[in-house]
Design an enzyme around this catalytic site. Structure first.
Site, PDB file in Angstrom:
ATOM      1  CG  ASP A   1     -33.681  45.535   8.126  1.00 57.06           C
ATOM      2  OD1 ASP A   1     -33.079  44.647   8.766  1.00 57.06           O
ATOM      3  OD2 ASP A   1     -33.182  46.100   7.129  1.00 57.06           O
ATOM      4  CG  HIS A   2     -30.548  47.440  10.454  1.00 52.96           C
ATOM      5  ND1 HIS A   2     -30.841  46.582   9.428  1.00 52.96           N
ATOM      6  CD2 HIS A   2     -29.207  47.458  10.539  1.00 52.96           C
ATOM      7  CE1 HIS A   2     -29.712  46.108   8.913  1.00 52.96           C
ATOM      8  NE2 HIS A   2     -28.706  46.620   9.575  1.00 52.96           N
TER       9      HIS A   2
ATOM     10  CG  HIS B   1     -32.244  36.365  16.963  1.00 54.71           C
ATOM     11  ND1 HIS B   1     -31.619  35.167  17.179  1.00 54.71           N
ATOM     12  CD2 HIS B   1     -32.791  36.715  18.152  1.00 54.71           C
ATOM     13  CE1 HIS B   1     -31.780  34.803  18.445  1.00 54.71           C
ATOM     14  NE2 HIS B   1     -32.487  35.734  19.060  1.00 54.71           N
TER      15      HIS B   1
ATOM     16  CB  CYS C   1     -33.667  34.945  24.326  1.00 53.25           C
ATOM     17  SG  CYS C   1     -33.157  34.479  22.659  1.00 53.25           S
TER      18      CYS C   1
HETATM   19 NI    NI Z   1     -33.102  35.852  21.016  1.00 49.51          NI
END
Ligand code: NI
Length: 136
Positions: free
Chosen positions: A81-82, A43, A35
């Site tokens: 979102d996006h 994700h 990450c």
């Molecule tokens: Ni992550």
């Protein structure tokens, strides 16, 4: 009057990078692993928004799901979102976009919009096996 919970399930995709700018690259990699990838990664977040309260005697609803769904769209999905959470959002410019922090931010965006007397709980899945709850 009996209280009941209603849950609206939503979904968004977003990129992030977990990084603490006060730490060395080595320590960041050690703590955040994949990450911490400098070029970000995505994700598929599953979001459950739970509203708890008494049923309105006139409608029989805790909250109209259409209203709840529009609220989540306006306050959360349109915002995240996006998006690259680190680069594209004000909320995570200086806040590490962990699932924990994302859930707390979502709570803080939605809670002020609910009628008084309604309680809110956020469940956010970062993967099918990892989720956070706020408040727990
Ligand atoms: Ni992550």
């Amino acid at each position: 009057m009996n209280k009941i919970a209603i849950v609206r399930c939503e979904h968004f995709n977003a990129a992030h990078r977990l990084h603490n700018k006060n730490w060395s690259d080595v320590k960041n990699k050690e703590v955040f692993g994949k990450c911490n990838n400098p070029n970000y990664h995505g994700h598929n977040y599953d979001l459950e928004v739970k509203v708890i309260g008494a049923c309105d005697p006139e409608t029989g609803y805790v909250i109209d799901t259409k209203i709840l769904s529009n609220l989540i769209k306006d306050k959360v999905l349109d915002r995240f979102d996006h998006k690259n959470l680190n680069l594209d959002t004000q909320e995570f410019k200086d806040l590490n976009p962990t699932a924990e922090n994302i859930a707390i931010v979502i709570y803080d965006l939605l809670a002020p919009e609910l009628a008084s007397g309604l309680a809110l709980k956020i469940k956010l899945y970062e993967t099918p096996r990892n989720y956070v709850e706020y408040p727990y």
